[in-house]
Write an enzyme that holds these catalytic residues in place. Structure first.
Site, short mmCIF file in Angstrom:
data_model
loop_
_atom_site.label_atom_id
_atom_site.label_comp_id
_atom_site.label_asym_id
_atom_site.label_seq_id
_atom_site.Cartn_x
_atom_site.Cartn_y
_atom_site.Cartn_z
CG HIS A 161 53.15 -18.17 -30.18
ND1 HIS A 161 54.03 -17.18 -29.81
CD2 HIS A 161 53.02 -18.97 -29.10
CE1 HIS A 161 54.43 -17.37 -28.56
NE2 HIS A 161 53.81 -18.46 -28.11
CG ASP A 178 54.62 -14.15 -31.34
OD1 ASP A 178 53.38 -14.23 -31.48
OD2 ASP A 178 55.33 -15.12 -31.03
CB SER A 225 53.76 -17.46 -25.04
OG SER A 225 54.90 -18.19 -25.39
#
Length: 708
Positions: free
Chosen positions: A83, A220, A644
């Site tokens: 992402h 991810d 992230s």
């Protein structure tokens, strides 16, 4: 007993637990180092961060300024989240080459795809510059004067670093509400190329449904490569550039983990508000968070409907939708948890204890007796206008893409250096390439309606009166006319602007004119809240400092502010509610189970080849000891947005995986750390390598890595 319970609650909420805190690398004290050792750290603490020698932080990057990443090869490979790389993957995707859906792998360096707006940032050193920044501050100085002086000194420090070495980026940031100031010195690399991305059915498996939720089964991750000049220094993109050679490369562990395994994250968390007053938390709930929930919910419903109808629109809007929905769901969960866990009530109990301490301490009473009444009055003074500002920003400045285009054009600087001008032009062209006018018209119409339903007419922009007076109250008619008359929605209009055609008066264009009106209205609303906002900034700083004085023996950490931080803890499951127990890892079996349970739901759709691949159970050296394939795992590391892509290390400083999310039960973590509930969700590095090698056939990339 009530007084005792309040004090205990305060101690619990403010103490630094063994696994609580986003710690500054340049201020990691003996207490934190000792706690890490007790939890199992074997890697030397002085090799985590050392500005004078090679250290672990030399391999940790801020990825694009909005995520984190880690360097894993001598040729500059960077692991980050899918992402985090999503926008870059989307920009290279077309109907013919749908890298979002099918994934991407570069077989050679020449096939790696450049991303002009992407950069990675390495931290070189930090320095406490508080004495210098605050040396000119005097008692009784107004808040405006204080701000002006601190800003000027901060800029001066930054300019000094740049003057000595133009390849460096210096940033002075406030900490502890503006009570301390630290300098961070960075080096940026701007040639960053896409190397590998899994299909979205792996990299985004679960999409909105599973976002912020455990158990999780999302692969991810994505892979990029940093390029440099032949001297290994930063260089703008050029075919002549070569892979960057880092001073430190992170080794990768194939040994896995078990419950209780030490886990450490290094990354760039965005913002937390652990020391914010209850008045500030309540304002965020009802203003910024609620406006995101309401406005983005409307916009995203329109986008998603059309994305499901058209692959062309799906590709254009995938990245925009992903970014928007992430914070929409975050705000939804945060407001829910604030109520469920009574965070406001707990913060008010703490404030009551602080108020009694101020009353009982003569020196504090003299300076802070009216602190809480001032906070209450000033937050109340900006309540309505502040809420209107939040809805205004979401509805108009961050709503219709036509407005965003107009603002880009209005702010375009032809006098900037050529590199910046070309970059801005490229950004504008990308906006056009990813714009669907019919969809944007529907969004704009919906934004007008939503803002009208949420905000007092005192805060309406001028075009609301135009709709009433000239279009018989029809939002649709107004929008149809606006899009029909403006020239900036077409390539021809953009050409007239770029060429500064004398026949085209940009300020007479209706979209430009409307955007100017929006800016004027936003300025008017800002004027209403300016004075109380200045007072609030002062009072929150005093509030923050008072907490630290009251508990002077505590090991405090500052709120996250997008600077590099370390957090540590252990891999472990949790009990979200009575009768439920969550394990600390998930496997590929769960992917197949979810795909079957959600048959027909695009969030969980697996292409046949991906399903066959996952069902093969040919996991090789990446398998667990029981033969299963781990996908995700959780630890009690303290993280937030911006983390992230953060590397998750074991006790030996080896890579276990990448942090990519938090859990639904702890969505109030920006305000308070809940050790029994808060979990960091990571993707297992072995699953990443398994996907790269077996599905992507990227053996050449695996050979670059240091596997242990």
């Amino acid at each position: 007993m009530r007084r005792l319970s309040t004090i205990i609650a305060l101690f619990i909420s403010l103490s630094a637990f063994a696994d609580e805190g986003m710690w500054m690398l340049g201020n990691l004290n003996k207490q934190s180092r000792q706690t890490m050792k007790e939890l199992g750290l074997k890697f030397p603490a002085d090799k985590i961060y050392n500005p004078k020698k090679t250290s672990l932080t030399d391999a940790v990057v801020s990825f694009g300024g909005f995520c984190s990443g880690v360097v894993v090869s001598n040729d500059g490979l960077v692991f980050t989240n899918h992402h985090c790389g999503f926008s870059a993957i989307q920009q290279h995707s077309t109907l013919q080459n749908d890298y979002l859906q099918d994934g991407f792998v570069a077989r050679t360096h020449e096939e790696e795809l450049p991303n002009p707006e992407l950069f990675v940032r390495f931290l070189l050193r930090t320095e406490n510059v508080t004495p210098r920044v605050l040396k000119a501050i005097t008692p009784g100085m107004t808040e405006q004067d204080r701000q002006a002086i601190t800003d000027s000194i901060m800029y001066a420090i930054q300019d000094e670093i740049y003057a000595k070495d133009t390849t460096l980026v210096a940033v002075v940031d406030p900490y502890y509400g503006g009570n301390e100031f630290w300098l961070s010195v960075y080096r940026d690399y701007t040639d960053v190329r896409l190397v590998f991305a899994p299909p979205s059915s792996i990299g985004k498996f679960g999409w909105d449904t599973d976002n912020w939720v455990w158990p999780r089964h999302t692969g991810d991750f994505s892979v990029f490569r940093i390029y440099a000049g032949k001297d290994n220094k930063p260089a703008d993109y050029s075919p002549e550039n070569v892979p960057y050679h880092p001073p430190y490369v992170v080794p990768i562990s194939l040994a896995g983990y078990k419950e209780g395994t030490f886990s450490m994250t290094l990354g760039y968390p965005g913002t937390t508000e652990r020391y914010l007053s209850s008045f500030g938390i309540e304002e965020m709930m009802n203003g910024m968070n609620q406006s995101m929930i309401d406005v983005r919910g409307v916009k995203q419903a329109i986008w998603k409907r059309e994305m499901e109808r058209s692959d062309a629109i799906r590709i254009k809007y995938a990245s925009k939708y992903d970014e928007s929905s992430n914070y929409w769901k975050n705000s939804t969960g945060t407001n829910k948890v604030i109520r469920q866990q009574k965070i406001l009530e707990r913060r008010r109990e703490m404030e009551a204890t602080l108020f009694r301490w101020i009353q009982d301490t003569p020196a504090e009473r003299e300076n802070l007796l009216h602190l809480f009444s001032s906070l209450e009055l000033n937050y109340k003074a900006r309540r309505e206008a502040g809420r209107a500002m939040a809805y205004f920003g979401e509805s108009f400045m961050n709503g219709p893409e036509l407005v965003q285009l107009a603002l880009e054009i209005l702010n375009f600087d032809y006098e900037a250096e050529e590199k910046m001008v070309m970059s801005r032009m490229k950004k504008l062209l990308d906006k056009y390439a990813n714009l669907d006018l019919a969809l944007d018209k529907e969004v704009f119409t919906a934004m007008i309606k939503e803002y009208r339903s949420q905000v007092d007419s005192l805060y309406y922009p001028d075009f609301y009166a135009t709709i009433t007076d000239e279009y018989n109250g029809s939002d649709h008619a107004f929008i149809d006319s606006l899009y029909a008359q403006t020239k900036i929605t077409t390539p021809l209009g953009l050409k007239l602007f770029f060429e500064q055609d004398s026949t085209y008066n940009i300020f007479e264009d209706p979209a430009i004119s409307l955007s100017i009106d929006l800016l004027v209205k936003m300025f008017d609303i800002h004027q209403v809240i300016q004075e109380p906002s200045t007072n609030i900034e002062r009072d929150e700083r005093l509030f923050n400092a008072a907490i630290r004085r009251m508990y002077a023996n505590r090991n405090f950490y500052p709120d996250a502010n997008s600077t590099m931080r370390l957090s540590f803890g252990t891999v472990r499951g949790y009990t979200p509610f009575d009768g439920a127990e969550y394990d600390y890892y998930t496997t590929t079996r769960g992917i197949i189970e979810k795909a079957k349970a959600h048959a027909g739901d695009r969030d969980f759709t697996l292409e046949p080849e991906v399903l066959d691949f996952l069902s093969s159970r040919d996991y090789g050296k990446y398998a667990n000891t029981d033969g299963d394939m781990s996908v995700c795992f959780i630890s009690n590391n303290d993280i937030t947005g911006g983390n992230s892509g953060s590397a998750m290390f074991n006790a030996n400083g080896e890579l276990l995986g990448l942090a990519f999310d938090g859990n639904w039960e702890a969505m109030g973590s920006d305000f308070i750390y809940e050790p029994d509930l808060q979990r960091c969700i990571g993707v297992d590095v072995r699953y990443m390598l398994f996907v790269m090698e077996k599905l992507g056939k990227a053996d050449h990339l695996i050979k670059e890595l240091n596997l242990r």
